[in-house]
Design an enzyme around this catalytic site. Structure first.
Site, PDB file in Angstrom:
ATOM      1  N   CYS A  24     -35.425 -11.154  28.394  1.00 24.87           N
ATOM      2  CA  CYS A  24     -35.678 -11.998  27.212  1.00 24.87           C
ATOM      3  C   CYS A  24     -34.996 -11.441  25.958  1.00 24.87           C
ATOM      4  O   CYS A  24     -34.367 -12.175  25.199  1.00 24.87           O
ATOM      5  CB  CYS A  24     -37.178 -12.113  26.978  1.00 24.87           C
ATOM      6  SG  CYS A  24     -38.081 -10.597  27.232  1.00 24.87           S
ATOM      7  N   HIS A  67     -40.093 -12.752  20.259  1.00 29.50           N
ATOM      8  CA  HIS A  67     -39.400 -11.483  19.993  1.00 29.50           C
ATOM      9  C   HIS A  67     -38.510 -11.653  18.772  1.00 29.50           C
ATOM     10  O   HIS A  67     -37.916 -12.724  18.574  1.00 29.50           O
ATOM     11  CB  HIS A  67     -38.496 -11.115  21.171  1.00 29.50           C
ATOM     12  CG  HIS A  67     -39.182 -10.603  22.396  1.00 29.50           C
ATOM     13  ND1 HIS A  67     -40.536 -10.332  22.478  1.00 29.50           N
ATOM     14  CD2 HIS A  67     -38.668 -10.306  23.608  1.00 29.50           C
ATOM     15  CE1 HIS A  67     -40.828  -9.877  23.687  1.00 29.50           C
ATOM     16  NE2 HIS A  67     -39.713  -9.847  24.408  1.00 29.50           N
TER      17      HIS A  67
HETATM   18  C1  2RA Z   1     -40.998  -7.196  27.844  1.00 25.70           C
HETATM   19  N1  2RA Z   1     -38.686  -7.860  28.110  1.00 25.70           N
HETATM   20  O1  2RA Z   1     -40.939  -7.758  26.746  1.00 25.70           O
HETATM   21  C2  2RA Z   1     -39.829  -7.272  28.803  1.00 25.70           C
HETATM   22  C3  2RA Z   1     -40.187  -8.074  30.029  1.00 25.70           C
HETATM   23  N2  2RA Z   1     -40.448  -9.426  29.700  1.00 25.70           N
HETATM   24  O2  2RA Z   1     -41.974  -6.553  28.231  1.00 25.70           O
END
Ligand code: 2RA
Length: 331
Positions: A129, A242
């Site tokens: 991601c 994120h």
């Molecule tokens: C996390 N990118 O954010 C890793 C797995 N999705 O934990």
């Protein structure tokens, strides 16, 4: 003659979002099969107003399946992905199991859609991601200025740890609000009102596996074997999106106006960048949405030919489920 689609890990955070994306995008499918562990088998989920019962995943689950979307962890993908491919399904795997396999394409549809066609193992890998969200902001700039290196710090939502990550944050905040004791379960420290500079396991060069993903996956997706990446991945008390702070160095001179112009007409990413009007991307803007948002675009004050920028995207959606469904749409 629409394809028969299966979701492996259908009851997980990403699996549920995959079902939502298939529904919201009117994906042309003839049948949807929902597969999960024995523990989840029997649960009911709704798709296009119809109730579907979750079935237990076995090696024989894929006889009549054309596309199998996997999001049940690397172990399940390694064990069942090849069986699905052997049964004739195209596997689109959200885990890290096959991403660096030379015979498995690693695809962000807006960046390297053509790579999806070359899949000798019948498996296509969905990138991490954090990599997807960062490259959605960097690909247009690469086209304009020639990307050479990335220095990034990430601010990663707890949904990256699956539904349990969201539960952990919720439970800690409730406990703190009611002055109750609690013990961190999936994170090494308290995540509520805190940040944790560890995502995934540490490796022998001091970087975590998550931090090295942006380097290794970035080189493969952008087809830039010399790309240099140094990343610090941090878990933050945010539910679903994120955020990434990026310093990117380029081969050619850069300027902010040309950088903003590079995003025009590029699907999946929008510029939100007018600090005087308090306009810059925040996780609450992208949660549940398809597009990544880019802002804080400015010339870096340390390096030549470098830009600083800030990009935010929904980890469960564009970071995982939507990207996988968009790969299926290419097929
Ligand atoms: C996390 N990118 O954010 C890793 C797995 N999705 O934990």
């Amino acid at each position: 003659n629409h394809p028969h689609v299966a979701i492996v890990g259908a009851t997980g955070a990403v699996g549920v979002e995959m079902l939502l994306c298939l529904e919201q995008r009117n994906f042309p499918l003839s049948k949807l099969k929902l597969l999960a562990s024995a523990r989840s088998a029997g649960k009911k989920m709704t798709f296009r107003g119809e109730e579907i019962t979750v079935e237990e995943l076995t090696h024989d689950s894929f006889g009549d399946v054309d596309i199998a979307l996997f999001s049940a962890g690397g172990g399940i993908s390694l064990e069942y992905g090849p069986s699905a491919a052997a049964a004739g399904a195209v596997v689109i795997d959200n885990s890290s199991a096959f991403r660096m396999d030379a015979d498995v394409p690693l695809v962000v549809p807006e960046i390297n859609p053509e790579a999806a066609k070359n899949r000798p193992r019948g498996i296509i890998a969905n990138p991490n991601c954090t990599t997807i969200i960062s490259l959605m902001a960097l690909a247009p700039l690469h086209a304009a200025f020639g990307l050479r290196s990335i220095i990034a710090s990430t601010y990663q939502a707890v949904s990256g740890s699956g539904a349990q990550g969201i539960v952990e944050l919720e439970e800690q905040m409730k406990a703190i609000a009611s002055d109750q004791p609690f013990t961190p379960k999936i994170y090494p420290r308290q995540i509520a009102f805190n940040v944790i500079p560890q995502v995934d396991a540490f490796t022998d060069n001091g970087y975590t596996k998550e931090e090295l993903k942006m380097l290794n996956e970035g080189r493969k997706i952008m087809d830039l074997p010399e790309l240099r990446v140094s990343c610090t991945c941090v878990r933050v008390p945010v539910y679903r999106s994120h955020s990434v702070s990026i310093t990117a160095q380029f081969e050619r001179p850069v300027d902010v106006a040309a950088a903003r112009a590079a995003y025009e007409g590029r699907p999946g990413v929008n510029v939100v960048d007018d600090p005087s009007a308090k306009l810059f991307p925040v996780p609450l803007d992208t949660t549940g949405k398809d597009d990544c948002l880019v802002g804080r675009i400015r010339k870096n004050l340390v390096f030549d030919n470098a830009l600083d920028l800030w990009v935010v995207g929904d980890q469960v959606r564009k970071g995982a489920a939507l990207n996988a469904v968009q790969i299926a749409e290419i097929l």
